[in-house]
Design a protein around this motif. Structure first.
Motif, mmCIF file in Angstrom:
data_model
loop_
_atom_site.group_PDB
_atom_site.id
_atom_site.type_symbol
_atom_site.label_atom_id
_atom_site.label_comp_id
_atom_site.label_asym_id
_atom_site.label_seq_id
_atom_site.Cartn_x
_atom_site.Cartn_y
_atom_site.Cartn_z
ATOM 1 N N GLY A 96 0.793 -1.059 0.018
ATOM 2 C CA GLY A 96 0.006 -0.222 0.070
ATOM 3 C C GLY A 96 0.739 1.172 0.034
ATOM 4 N N ILE A 97 2.119 1.201 -0.441
ATOM 5 C CA ILE A 97 3.077 2.532 -0.347
ATOM 6 C C ILE A 97 3.193 2.822 -1.813
ATOM 7 N N PRO A 98 2.871 3.963 -2.221
ATOM 8 C CA PRO A 98 2.978 4.492 -3.594
ATOM 9 C C PRO A 98 4.418 4.510 -3.690
ATOM 10 N N THR A 99 4.737 4.097 -4.946
ATOM 11 C CA THR A 99 6.382 3.838 -5.502
ATOM 12 C C THR A 99 6.339 4.049 -6.964
ATOM 13 N N GLY A 100 7.504 4.575 -7.445
ATOM 14 C CA GLY A 100 7.581 4.866 -8.715
ATOM 15 C C GLY A 100 9.036 4.392 -9.102
ATOM 16 N N LEU A 101 9.371 4.488 -10.214
ATOM 17 C CA LEU A 101 10.888 4.296 -10.992
ATOM 18 C C LEU A 101 11.471 5.607 -11.086
ATOM 19 N N CYS A 102 12.735 5.839 -10.730
ATOM 20 C CA CYS A 102 13.466 6.912 -11.450
ATOM 21 C C CYS A 102 14.913 6.324 -11.815
ATOM 22 N N TYR A 103 15.437 7.261 -12.521
ATOM 23 C CA TYR A 103 16.896 6.971 -13.311
ATOM 24 C C TYR A 103 17.696 8.007 -13.106
ATOM 25 N N GLN A 104 19.090 7.547 -13.056
ATOM 26 C CA GLN A 104 20.120 8.742 -13.000
ATOM 27 C C GLN A 104 20.997 8.453 -14.333
ATOM 28 N N GLY A 119 19.112 2.735 -12.231
ATOM 29 C CA GLY A 119 17.673 2.706 -12.162
ATOM 30 C C GLY A 119 17.578 2.722 -10.443
ATOM 31 N N LEU A 120 16.542 3.427 -9.977
ATOM 32 C CA LEU A 120 16.370 3.541 -8.390
ATOM 33 C C LEU A 120 14.802 3.652 -8.394
ATOM 34 N N ASN A 121 14.373 4.117 -7.074
ATOM 35 C CA ASN A 121 12.930 4.238 -6.854
ATOM 36 C C ASN A 121 12.618 5.446 -6.107
ATOM 37 N N ALA A 122 11.338 5.764 -6.020
ATOM 38 C CA ALA A 122 10.977 7.230 -5.436
ATOM 39 C C ALA A 122 9.653 6.459 -4.558
ATOM 40 N N LEU A 123 9.450 6.633 -3.526
ATOM 41 C CA LEU A 123 8.252 6.143 -2.455
ATOM 42 C C LEU A 123 7.586 7.314 -1.626
ATOM 43 N N LEU A 124 6.500 7.270 -1.659
ATOM 44 C CA LEU A 124 5.578 8.396 -0.845
ATOM 45 C C LEU A 124 5.330 7.841 0.523
ATOM 46 N N LEU A 125 5.664 8.667 1.430
ATOM 47 C CA LEU A 125 5.219 8.381 2.751
ATOM 48 C C LEU A 125 4.556 9.486 3.471
ATOM 49 N N PRO A 126 3.610 9.281 4.193
ATOM 50 C CA PRO A 126 2.715 10.456 4.980
ATOM 51 C C PRO A 126 4.085 11.177 5.803
ATOM 52 N N GLY A 127 3.844 12.560 5.718
ATOM 53 C CA GLY A 127 4.467 13.399 6.641
ATOM 54 C C GLY A 127 6.202 13.674 6.135
ATOM 55 N N ALA A 128 6.438 12.894 4.902
ATOM 56 C CA ALA A 128 7.749 12.878 4.292
ATOM 57 C C ALA A 128 7.929 13.107 2.969
#
Length: 208
Positions: A96-104, A119-128
């Protein structure tokens, strides 16, 4: 980058796909085992599992298998940075944690080296908010950590031509997935070609 997420909404960052196959029984089962204690604690456990329990294929001195789908990465317990990011996205989304893909875009071997794609990730946490995290695996000179609300990435773009490429993508770049699905061996090291949907021309060596 964040405007793109706002336009899409969060649903795509929780959805499964052929590559981020979060409904696979083994992936879903592991996600359940790693959950608990709140979203932040769950995210850390998922991150540390992928970072520490799934080897980076080149770090391990392996020619393969070249994995792509999250379930393949979990079954083989190995993957390149892109493949490991697919597994982390699947585990986090299943919890249940929104997560995407990122690149450098990063230099290989110093300032005069060729540019590689990482390749790496980004995730969304409440308050962060959205946090970029990198579970490619640690080694001498690389010490990626995730301690909400902060994260230390494996690599920081500093050299000419290096960059954090804009975007938090709901699914892997098609060219990345196609490369992984079509490649059977990492010796000799192949190039990741045809990244035309996000930037024009050229090819990138596989980044370690």
């Amino acid at each position: 980058m964040f405007n793109e997420v706002s336009r899409r909404g969060l649903a795509p960052y929780l959805a499964g796909s052929a590559v981020v196959d979060l409904d696979h029984p083994e992936v879903a089962g592991l996600a359940r085992k790693l959950s608990g204690g709140g979203l932040a604690a769950t995210a850390v456990r998922c991150f540390e599992f992928v970072r520490d329990e799934v080897s980076h294929t080149l770090d391990a001195g392996l020619d393969g298998p070249v994995t792509c789908r999250a379930s393949e990465v979990l079954a083989a317990r190995t993957g390149l940075c892109y493949a490991k990011s697919h597994l982390l996205a699947a585990l986090l989304r299943a919890d249940g944690i929104p997560t995407g893909l990122c690149y450098q875009r990063l230099r290989l071997g110093g300032p005069d080296g060729p540019l590689g794609l990482h390749g790496l990730n980004a995730l969304l946490l409440p308050g962060a908010g959205w946090l970029r995290v990198d579970a490619r695996g640690n080694k001498p000179g690389v010490d990626a950590r995730f301690e909400p609300p902060s994260a230390t990435l494996a690599f920081q773009p500093r050299l000419p031509g290096e960059a954090d490429l804009a975007g938090i993508w709901p699914q892997p770049w098609e060219s990345v997935s196609n490369f992984l699905l079509a490649t059977t061996s990492l010796r000799p090291r192949p190039n990741l070609r045809g990244i035309s949907e996000r930037q024009k021309g050229g090819s990138f060596p596989v980044f370690p």
